[in-house]
Design an enzyme around this catalytic site. Structure first.
Site, mmCIF file in Angstrom:
data_model
loop_
_atom_site.group_PDB
_atom_site.id
_atom_site.type_symbol
_atom_site.label_atom_id
_atom_site.label_comp_id
_atom_site.label_asym_id
_atom_site.label_seq_id
_atom_site.Cartn_x
_atom_site.Cartn_y
_atom_site.Cartn_z
ATOM 1 N N ASP A 166 0.850 -1.196 0.000
ATOM 2 C CA ASP A 166 0.000 0.000 0.000
ATOM 3 C C ASP A 166 0.888 1.250 0.000
ATOM 4 O O ASP A 166 1.747 1.400 0.874
ATOM 5 C CB ASP A 166 -0.913 0.003 1.229
ATOM 6 C CG ASP A 166 -1.868 1.182 1.243
ATOM 7 O OD1 ASP A 166 -1.486 2.241 1.774
ATOM 8 O OD2 ASP A 166 -2.987 1.049 0.723
ATOM 9 N N ASN A 221 -2.394 13.156 -4.109
ATOM 10 C CA ASN A 221 -3.520 13.685 -4.890
ATOM 11 C C ASN A 221 -3.912 15.079 -4.434
ATOM 12 O O ASN A 221 -4.166 15.970 -5.255
ATOM 13 C CB ASN A 221 -4.732 12.749 -4.775
ATOM 14 C CG ASN A 221 -4.618 11.526 -5.679
ATOM 15 O OD1 ASN A 221 -3.965 11.570 -6.713
ATOM 16 N ND2 ASN A 221 -5.251 10.441 -5.282
ATOM 17 N N HIS A 271 -4.860 14.749 -9.197
ATOM 18 C CA HIS A 271 -5.044 13.338 -9.533
ATOM 19 C C HIS A 271 -4.189 12.903 -10.724
ATOM 20 O O HIS A 271 -3.828 11.727 -10.823
ATOM 21 C CB HIS A 271 -6.517 13.058 -9.830
ATOM 22 C CG HIS A 271 -7.376 13.100 -8.598
ATOM 23 N ND1 HIS A 271 -7.480 12.034 -7.734
ATOM 24 C CD2 HIS A 271 -8.146 14.086 -8.068
ATOM 25 C CE1 HIS A 271 -8.288 12.347 -6.733
ATOM 26 N NE2 HIS A 271 -8.705 13.584 -6.918
ATOM 27 N N ASP A 319 -1.973 9.662 -10.550
ATOM 28 C CA ASP A 319 -2.000 8.545 -11.502
ATOM 29 C C ASP A 319 -0.591 8.206 -11.977
ATOM 30 O O ASP A 319 -0.227 7.033 -12.108
ATOM 31 C CB ASP A 319 -2.886 8.894 -12.702
ATOM 32 C CG ASP A 319 -4.366 8.879 -12.367
ATOM 33 O OD1 ASP A 319 -4.719 8.396 -11.273
ATOM 34 O OD2 ASP A 319 -5.164 9.372 -13.187
ATOM 35 N N GLU A 346 -4.584 2.305 -4.335
ATOM 36 C CA GLU A 346 -3.121 2.425 -4.275
ATOM 37 C C GLU A 346 -2.481 1.146 -3.741
ATOM 38 O O GLU A 346 -1.343 1.159 -3.270
ATOM 39 C CB GLU A 346 -2.712 3.627 -3.420
ATOM 40 C CG GLU A 346 -3.146 3.578 -1.976
ATOM 41 C CD GLU A 346 -4.511 4.223 -1.744
ATOM 42 O OE1 GLU A 346 -4.762 4.661 -0.611
ATOM 43 O OE2 GLU A 346 -5.318 4.296 -2.691
#
Length: 329
Positions: free
Chosen positions: A198, A206, A211, A215, A240
């Site tokens: 994780d 973000n 975002h 990404d 994630e």
């Protein structure tokens, strides 16, 4: 629009385009007539405005575009499953059609051969031979056409199958592919270990950079994990989170390699593409578990170890023991 009315209109729409009233086609017609999807409406209107009849191949292509445009992962998976079923049905029907064609050719040639065996002469003999040659040439053309259609179906099927097992954002395997791999290992009774990874504080990436940068960060992590953990397969587990599967019996060995991958990622000097300003290092937490009696138990133990790693301050890899308390790697 009342439900009974829209149902009748959908069936009439399908019948007008000579499309079978299958659940897949009905759903397409329903979405189109309700003007639910911009993609479906625009693509279908293009066919209708040009005077072309909707074909089954066109419906499959439009529904695939609809799935790709959808922001709902479940919608994308459902549409891909429908496309796979459609391709399989089409391939089966094509195989049956080819068999029927072969049978027809055999009967036609047998009939002409019988005419020759019965003593046809002169023009009758020439005509019978000509018909055999023509029928054989026609059969060859039909076979070539069927072969091309089969090749196209195979390509479409392979593409649909691949897309169903690949995460669209990162390009690596997705959750479904990972579960398929685990199921295969268990079927073959191969001992394995898994790691659930994780990305630490991903929300702050973000929130701070947007975002788009988030990404890109996920793509970077995916690539870094694949490089560091090869040949073990890496999949995007969701959000994630990533899942790593190793065909080894010793989770301690996996911990070492995941730890090295974590350190390698954290040491990378990252800069924001738009401004060239330095970014904070990307770290992750991970939980590792050796296989249990079931895959769900293995996943649960790895997830519990991950939870402990995050609780202990993140940027940590923890191993899930068979019994007792989760320990630090």
């Amino acid at each position: 629009m009342k439900q009974d009315t829209i149902g009748s209109k959908v069936l009439a729409f399908l019948a007008g385009n000579l499309l079978d009233p299958t659940p897949f086609n009905y759903r397409f017609g329903y979405l189109y007539l309700n003007r639910t999807s911009k993609v479906i409406v625009e693509e279908t209107d293009t066919y209708i405005d040009s005077g072309m009849r909707m074909t089954q191949e066109a419906v499959a292509e439009i529904m695939q575009k609809f799935a790709q445009a959808s922001e709902d992962p479940a919608e994308r998976i459902a549409a891909r499953d429908e496309a796979l079923d459609l391709f399989l049905d089409a391939a089966g029907e094509l195989a049956r059609e080819t068999q029927r064609q072969a049978g027809d050719v055999g009967r036609d040639i047998a009939e002409e051969s019988q005419v020759i065996r019965e003593g046809a002469e002169g023009e009758d003999l020439t005509s019978a031979i000509g018909r055999i040659v023509d029928r054989a040439a026609q059969a060859e053309r039909e076979l070539a056409n069927s072969s091309n259609r089969i090749d196209r179906l195979q390509r479409d099927l392979e593409e649909a199958r691949n897309k169903a097992l690949v995460d669209e954002l990162t390009g690596i395997a997705n959750r479904r592919a990972a579960r398929t791999t685990i199921q295969d290992l268990e079927t073959r009774k191969v001992r394995y270990c898994i790691a659930i990874i994780d990305v630490d504080h991903f929300k702050s990436i973000n929130d701070t950079y947007g975002h788009t940068v988030g990404d890109r960060a996920l793509k970077l992590v995916a690539t870094a994990l694949e490089e560091s953990l090869a040949p073990w397969p890496v999949a995007r587990w969701g959000g994630e989170e990533f899942l790593v599967i190793a065909e080894i019996p010793d989770p301690a060995r996996m911990v070492e390699k995941v730890q090295a991958a974590k350190d390698d990622l954290a040491f990378r000097k990252l800069r924001l593409r738009e401004t060239d300003e330095p970014m904070n290092p990307i770290t992750f937490s991970a939980g590792v578990a050796g296989c249990s009696s079931t895959s769900e138990q293995t996943l649960r133990r790895a997830d519990n170890a991950l939870y402990k790693a995050k609780q202990s301050g993140r940027n940590t890899v923890l191993i899930a023991p068979e019994t007792g308390r989760v320990g630090d790697a």
